[in-house]
Design a protein around this motif. Structure first.
Motif, PDB file in Angstrom:
ATOM      1  N   ALA A  45      51.188 114.706 -23.832  1.00 45.09           N
ATOM      2  CA  ALA A  45      52.538 114.165 -24.204  1.00 45.09           C
ATOM      3  C   ALA A  45      53.450 115.163 -24.249  1.00 45.09           C
ATOM      4  N   ALA A  46      53.382 116.410 -23.805  1.00 39.08           N
ATOM      5  CA  ALA A  46      54.176 117.384 -23.578  1.00 39.08           C
ATOM      6  C   ALA A  46      54.844 117.112 -22.176  1.00 39.08           C
ATOM      7  N   THR A  47      53.904 116.896 -21.196  1.00 39.06           N
ATOM      8  CA  THR A  47      54.223 116.474 -19.935  1.00 39.06           C
ATOM      9  C   THR A  47      55.034 115.357 -19.800  1.00 39.06           C
ATOM     10  N   LEU A  89      51.628 128.353 -35.082  1.00 37.01           N
ATOM     11  CA  LEU A  89      50.250 128.832 -34.567  1.00 37.01           C
ATOM     12  C   LEU A  89      50.539 129.858 -33.436  1.00 37.01           C
ATOM     13  N   GLN A  90      51.636 129.882 -32.740  1.00 36.96           N
ATOM     14  CA  GLN A  90      52.080 130.661 -31.694  1.00 36.96           C
ATOM     15  C   GLN A  90      52.254 132.075 -32.297  1.00 36.96           C
ATOM     16  N   ASN A  91      53.071 132.216 -33.577  1.00 46.21           N
ATOM     17  CA  ASN A  91      53.139 133.390 -33.928  1.00 46.21           C
ATOM     18  C   ASN A  91      51.960 133.797 -34.687  1.00 46.21           C
ATOM     19  N   ALA A 142      57.077 117.888 -28.127  1.00 41.17           N
ATOM     20  CA  ALA A 142      55.783 116.955 -28.117  1.00 41.17           C
ATOM     21  C   ALA A 142      54.464 117.410 -28.701  1.00 41.17           C
ATOM     22  N   PHE A 143      54.770 118.867 -28.978  1.00 40.86           N
ATOM     23  CA  PHE A 143      53.640 119.428 -29.811  1.00 40.86           C
ATOM     24  C   PHE A 143      53.954 119.317 -31.306  1.00 40.86           C
ATOM     25  N   PRO A 144      52.916 119.241 -31.994  1.00 43.25           N
ATOM     26  CA  PRO A 144      53.103 119.299 -33.298  1.00 43.25           C
ATOM     27  C   PRO A 144      53.703 120.296 -33.951  1.00 43.25           C
ATOM     28  N   ARG A 145      54.425 120.154 -34.878  1.00 44.92           N
ATOM     29  CA  ARG A 145      55.270 121.261 -35.480  1.00 44.92           C
ATOM     30  C   ARG A 145      54.368 122.454 -35.964  1.00 44.92           C
ATOM     31  N   VAL A 205      44.946 123.519 -27.723  1.00 43.76           N
ATOM     32  CA  VAL A 205      46.007 122.635 -28.219  1.00 43.76           C
ATOM     33  C   VAL A 205      46.601 122.361 -26.918  1.00 43.76           C
ATOM     34  N   ARG A 206      46.562 123.027 -25.778  1.00 44.96           N
ATOM     35  CA  ARG A 206      47.305 122.357 -24.316  1.00 44.96           C
ATOM     36  C   ARG A 206      46.241 120.897 -24.137  1.00 44.96           C
ATOM     37  N   HIS A 207      44.960 121.037 -24.215  1.00 41.04           N
ATOM     38  CA  HIS A 207      44.173 120.161 -23.984  1.00 41.04           C
ATOM     39  C   HIS A 207      44.540 118.895 -24.878  1.00 41.04           C
ATOM     40  N   ARG A 208      44.647 119.033 -25.996  1.00 43.32           N
ATOM     41  CA  ARG A 208      44.837 118.112 -26.855  1.00 43.32           C
ATOM     42  C   ARG A 208      46.347 117.091 -26.977  1.00 43.32           C
ATOM     43  N   TYR A 209      47.323 118.146 -26.722  1.00 45.68           N
ATOM     44  CA  TYR A 209      48.848 117.782 -26.744  1.00 45.68           C
ATOM     45  C   TYR A 209      49.603 117.900 -25.453  1.00 45.68           C
TER      46      TYR A 209
END
Length: 173
Positions: free
Chosen positions: A29-31, A151-153, A142-145, A22-26
């Motif tokens: 955008a978050a940065t 996903l985190q939970n 910036a991460f998808p909803r 997820v971090r690789h993909r988004y």
């Protein structure tokens, strides 16, 4: 019963692999969103890179979760092979994974305080004036909803429930 433990451990491994994916993909955008928020607050966006703050899959955001995923995959393999010394290693490594996830959950719940503290420790006055809650909200947005909180939970539920199943399987086996 050890097959159930192995399945749980493979699910835990997948949960950990989801972090760098997820971090690789988004992450870019978050940065960009975090940097835009810093710019809006009148702070130079380069302070992120200068202080090693990342939202992508670099550094420990990749090697740590992948290490835990490999560890769980290896333990699942030992369980499926019925290796006698696997029982002891499973107890050790499953406890480590459980404790690591407790730390991750704590860090997720206290992210704003942790970042504020880290910024204050640098002594950089520019970092001290950042509205950290807005800064983190911009990056998170910036991460998808489906990533936060879903996903985190789900990852936390998989790791905690899976660990309990592994412990029960080890006790019964």
């Amino acid at each position: 019963m050890l097959t159930i433990a192995a399945i749980a451990q493979l699910l835990i491994a997948a949960a950990f692999v989801s972090i760098p994916l997820v971090r690789h993909r988004y992450g870019a955008a978050a940065t960009a969103a975090a940097e835009a928020e810093l710019n809006r607050q009148g702070v130079r966006p380069s302070v992120l890179a200068e202080h090693g703050m990342r939202f992508d899959a670099g550094g420990h955001e990749t090697w740590a979760p992948l290490s835990f995923a490999l560890m769980m995959t290896a333990m699942a393999g030992l369980n499926l092979a019925g290796a006698p010394w696997g029982h002891t290693l499973n107890w050790i490594f499953q406890v480590l994974v459980l404790l690591a996830n407790v730390f991750i959950l704590y860090s997720n719940l206290t992210a704003a305080k942790g970042v504020e503290h880290a910024f204050a420790k640098t002594g950089d006055p520019e970092l001290a004036r950042i509205d950290v809650r807005r800064f983190l909200a911009a990056a998170e947005g910036a991460f998808p909803r489906w990533v936060m909180p879903w996903l985190q939970n789900a990852r936390h539920v998989i790791v905690f429930t899976g660990s309990i199943l592994v412990f029960i399987a080890l006790i019964v086996a």
